[in-house]
Scaffold this motif. Structure first.
Motif, PDB file in Angstrom:
ATOM      1  N   GLU A   1      51.178 -40.068  13.895  1.00  0.00           N
ATOM      2  CA  GLU A   1      50.029 -40.848  14.352  1.00  0.00           C
ATOM      3  C   GLU A   1      49.422 -41.694  13.238  1.00  0.00           C
ATOM      4  O   GLU A   1      48.868 -42.772  13.477  1.00  0.00           O
ATOM      5  N   GLU A   2      49.544 -41.242  11.963  1.00  0.00           N
ATOM      6  CA  GLU A   2      49.029 -42.039  10.846  1.00  0.00           C
ATOM      7  C   GLU A   2      49.840 -43.323  10.680  1.00  0.00           C
ATOM      8  O   GLU A   2      49.268 -44.393  10.433  1.00  0.00           O
ATOM      9  N   PHE A   3      51.158 -43.209  10.804  1.00  0.00           N
ATOM     10  CA  PHE A   3      52.018 -44.386  10.691  1.00  0.00           C
ATOM     11  C   PHE A   3      51.725 -45.372  11.815  1.00  0.00           C
ATOM     12  O   PHE A   3      51.630 -46.582  11.594  1.00  0.00           O
ATOM     13  N   ARG A   4      51.552 -44.864  13.017  1.00  0.00           N
ATOM     14  CA  ARG A   4      51.195 -45.713  14.150  1.00  0.00           C
ATOM     15  C   ARG A   4      49.851 -46.414  13.899  1.00  0.00           C
ATOM     16  O   ARG A   4      49.707 -47.619  14.119  1.00  0.00           O
ATOM     17  N   PHE A   5      48.870 -45.664  13.431  1.00  0.00           N
ATOM     18  CA  PHE A   5      47.546 -46.201  13.138  1.00  0.00           C
ATOM     19  C   PHE A   5      47.627 -47.319  12.105  1.00  0.00           C
ATOM     20  O   PHE A   5      47.068 -48.418  12.304  1.00  0.00           O
ATOM     21  N   LEU A   6      48.305 -47.072  10.992  1.00  0.00           N
ATOM     22  CA  LEU A   6      48.385 -48.062   9.923  1.00  0.00           C
ATOM     23  C   LEU A   6      49.226 -49.265  10.334  1.00  0.00           C
ATOM     24  O   LEU A   6      48.945 -50.398   9.921  1.00  0.00           O
ATOM     25  N   THR A   7      50.244 -49.034  11.154  1.00  0.00           N
ATOM     26  CA  THR A   7      51.039 -50.148  11.677  1.00  0.00           C
ATOM     27  C   THR A   7      50.178 -51.066  12.536  1.00  0.00           C
ATOM     28  O   THR A   7      50.254 -52.298  12.430  1.00  0.00           O
ATOM     29  N   GLN A   8      49.350 -50.471  13.389  1.00  0.00           N
ATOM     30  CA  GLN A   8      48.455 -51.266  14.227  1.00  0.00           C
ATOM     31  C   GLN A   8      47.439 -52.032  13.375  1.00  0.00           C
ATOM     32  O   GLN A   8      47.080 -53.170  13.700  1.00  0.00           O
ATOM     33  N   CYS A   9      46.982 -51.408  12.298  1.00  0.00           N
ATOM     34  CA  CYS A   9      46.057 -52.085  11.386  1.00  0.00           C
ATOM     35  C   CYS A   9      46.713 -53.307  10.748  1.00  0.00           C
ATOM     36  O   CYS A   9      46.105 -54.379  10.665  1.00  0.00           O
ATOM     37  N   ARG A  10      47.954 -53.153  10.310  1.00  0.00           N
ATOM     38  CA  ARG A  10      48.670 -54.286   9.709  1.00  0.00           C
ATOM     39  C   ARG A  10      48.880 -55.400  10.725  1.00  0.00           C
ATOM     40  O   ARG A  10      48.698 -56.582  10.420  1.00  0.00           O
ATOM     41  N   LYS A  11      49.261 -55.051  11.939  1.00  0.00           N
ATOM     42  CA  LYS A  11      49.469 -56.060  12.977  1.00  0.00           C
ATOM     43  C   LYS A  11      48.185 -56.830  13.278  1.00  0.00           C
ATOM     44  O   LYS A  11      48.233 -58.011  13.644  1.00  0.00           O
ATOM     45  N   ALA A  12      47.052 -56.157  13.127  1.00  0.00           N
ATOM     46  CA  ALA A  12      45.762 -56.791  13.389  1.00  0.00           C
ATOM     47  C   ALA A  12      45.259 -57.607  12.204  1.00  0.00           C
ATOM     48  O   ALA A  12      44.190 -58.217  12.276  1.00  0.00           O
TER      49      ALA A  12
END
Length: 256
Positions: A155-166
């Motif tokens: 879930e941390e990787f998913r969270f940080l990936t979404q942050c980068r995409k944003a």
């Protein structure tokens, strides 16, 4: 954890900053108290799931900068000032990743802007963020993932990936924020079939189909010396089964 455990946890973790505790139990409740230098608000909720508790904490917070904390974490003396100094020295940073004492310092003593490959190895204990930046982008932890979801971790990787995409900027700052005991994982029960099937599902959800297949091969090879009950090839095949199952993407579509 029950409501009267708040003081014990704050003192054990050497917390001196204002804190929100999400207490998942069998009753709803709220209390606030001063424990040492910390103003502590405890929300007791019946709902279960690690990512749900993190999202609730974010929604209840009024802080400029938030630090994710587990109950087996012990903070370094002076951590609050150190985090403030890091954000002052990196005004462009939306998220800062710190080091953990007793664990490898992947980026050494350098301040570094982190890319996609870097964030793959970040744990939740290392993550701090500007709360308003997350709220402005509508980013939360994915509640289909994490302990209590039945769908594995990452879930941390998913969270940080979404942050980068944003478009949020993620940096590493060389400071040992805390130590983590993590004597017993709440979700990791060993490298078995369930682990690899769940990993196949989560990596496809985060990376997409082509990259997840490549990563499945890499991961099985990288962990080959730690596999005692199954072979590297079995691990790879179980991960492919999870990729094919594609459970999380189907779940997300069903919730939309």
């Amino acid at each position: 954890m029950f409501l009267n455990d708040s003081e014990e946890m704050i003192k054990r973790s050497h917390i001196t900053s204002d804190t929100i505790i999400i207490n998942q139990c069998d009753e709803d409740g709220y209390k606030e108290e001063h424990i040492g230098d910390a103003f502590v608000r405890t929300f007791s909720v019946k709902e279960r799931g690690l990512t749900k508790s993190r999202n609730l904490a974010i929604s209840k917070s009024v802080a400029d900068v938030c630090i994710i904390c587990d109950d087996d974490e012990v903070f370094s003396q002076g951590y609050e000032e150190a985090v403030q100094n890091a954000y002052s020295s990196l005004p462009q940073a939306d998220i800062i990743i710190f080091d953990m004492a007793g664990r490898p310092h992947k980026w050494g003593d350098s301040i570094k802007k982190l890319g996609y490959r870097d964030i793959m190895s970040v744990s939740s204990w290392q993550i701090t963020f500007r709360r308003e930046k997350l709220l402005a982008k509508g980013i939360r932890f994915d509640e289909n993932m994490g302990a209590g979801s039945g769908n594995g971790a990452e879930e941390e990787f998913r969270f940080l990936t979404q942050c980068r995409k944003a478009g949020l900027k993620i940096y590493h700052y060389p400071y040992e924020l805390a130590t983590v005991a993590q004597t017993q994982s709440t979700w990791f029960k060993g490298f078995d079939r369930e682990f690899f099937v769940n990993r196949g599902n989560t990596t496809r959800y985060i990376m997409g189909l082509p990259l997840s297949v490549l990563y499945a091969a890499y991961y099985a090879f990288a962990k080959r010396k730690q596999l005692t009950d199954i072979s590297m090839f079995k691990a790879f095949s179980y991960t492919l089964a999870g990729i094919k199952e594609n459970r999380l993407n189907k779940l997300k579509k069903g919730n939309n």
